[in-house]
Design a protein around this motif. Structure first.
Motif, PDB file in Angstrom:
ATOM      1  N   UNK A   1      51.997  86.546  -5.927  1.00  0.00           N
ATOM      2  CA  UNK A   1      51.053  86.581  -7.175  1.00  0.00           C
ATOM      3  C   UNK A   1      51.375  86.935  -8.246  1.00  0.00           C
ATOM      4  N   UNK A   2      52.014  85.881  -9.144  1.00  0.00           N
ATOM      5  CA  UNK A   2      52.711  86.196 -10.504  1.00  0.00           C
ATOM      6  C   UNK A   2      50.975  86.063 -11.086  1.00  0.00           C
ATOM      7  N   UNK A   3      50.384  86.916 -11.998  1.00  0.00           N
ATOM      8  CA  UNK A   3      49.576  86.868 -12.540  1.00  0.00           C
ATOM      9  C   UNK A   3      49.466  85.670 -13.965  1.00  0.00           C
TER      10      UNK A   3
ATOM     11  N   UNK B   1      69.038  84.231 -24.302  1.00  0.00           N
ATOM     12  CA  UNK B   1      68.258  84.925 -25.455  1.00  0.00           C
ATOM     13  C   UNK B   1      67.006  85.650 -25.641  1.00  0.00           C
ATOM     14  N   UNK B   2      66.050  84.946 -24.645  1.00  0.00           N
ATOM     15  CA  UNK B   2      64.091  85.358 -24.631  1.00  0.00           C
ATOM     16  C   UNK B   2      64.302  87.100 -23.725  1.00  0.00           C
TER      17      UNK B   2
ATOM     18  N   UNK C   1      58.955  88.417 -15.862  1.00  0.00           N
ATOM     19  CA  UNK C   1      59.405  87.620 -13.979  1.00  0.00           C
ATOM     20  C   UNK C   1      60.244  86.003 -15.201  1.00  0.00           C
ATOM     21  N   UNK C   2      61.101  85.596 -14.723  1.00  0.00           N
ATOM     22  CA  UNK C   2      61.993  84.368 -14.940  1.00  0.00           C
ATOM     23  C   UNK C   2      62.400  84.329 -13.922  1.00  0.00           C
TER      24      UNK C   2
ATOM     25  N   UNK D   1      56.021  86.604 -19.976  1.00  0.00           N
ATOM     26  CA  UNK D   1      56.378  87.988 -21.221  1.00  0.00           C
ATOM     27  C   UNK D   1      54.796  88.226 -21.603  1.00  0.00           C
ATOM     28  N   UNK D   2      55.018  89.773 -21.213  1.00  0.00           N
ATOM     29  CA  UNK D   2      54.202  90.535 -21.603  1.00  0.00           C
ATOM     30  C   UNK D   2      53.794  90.908 -23.372  1.00  0.00           C
ATOM     31  N   UNK D   3      52.972  90.176 -23.999  1.00  0.00           N
ATOM     32  CA  UNK D   3      52.780  91.313 -25.339  1.00  0.00           C
ATOM     33  C   UNK D   3      53.071  92.960 -25.384  1.00  0.00           C
ATOM     34  N   UNK D   4      53.895  92.932 -25.347  1.00  0.00           N
ATOM     35  CA  UNK D   4      53.959  94.549 -26.119  1.00  0.00           C
ATOM     36  C   UNK D   4      52.887  95.603 -26.931  1.00  0.00           C
TER      37      UNK D   4
END
Length: 80
Positions: free
Chosen positions: A2-4, A49-50, A63-64, A75-78
């Motif tokens: 499962x995706x977060x 691009x992403x 994930x993509x 996307x997880x922010x840095x």
């Protein structure tokens, strides 16, 4: 597996390059480090691009996945 759950989801469908990347970058700027952002796009260049944006800015592409007529990215922010 499962995706977060994303902190926020933004719909960028219908926007053409470079708008999906510019809006993604702007949204990430406002999130706390470690937050998850899901974006949905229809621009075919987003699949290039992403991931490039994530590498360039230090974010993690969790994930993509293809969507009907487009693509979804998590996307997880840095961590700063």
């Amino acid at each position: 597996m499962e995706q977060p759950a994303a902190t926020e989801t933004i719909d960028l469908r219908g926007l053409k390059c470079p708008l999906p990347v510019l809006r993604t970058r702007r949204h990430l700027r406002d999130l706390a480090a470690g937050s998850l952002l899901r974006i949905e796009t229809t621009d075919p260049l987003s699949v290039i691009d992403i991931p490039h944006l994530c590498r360039e800015d230090g974010h993690r592409l969790v994930s993509s996945a293809p969507l009907e007529g487009g693509h979804s990215f998590l996307i997880e922010k840095a961590w700063e």
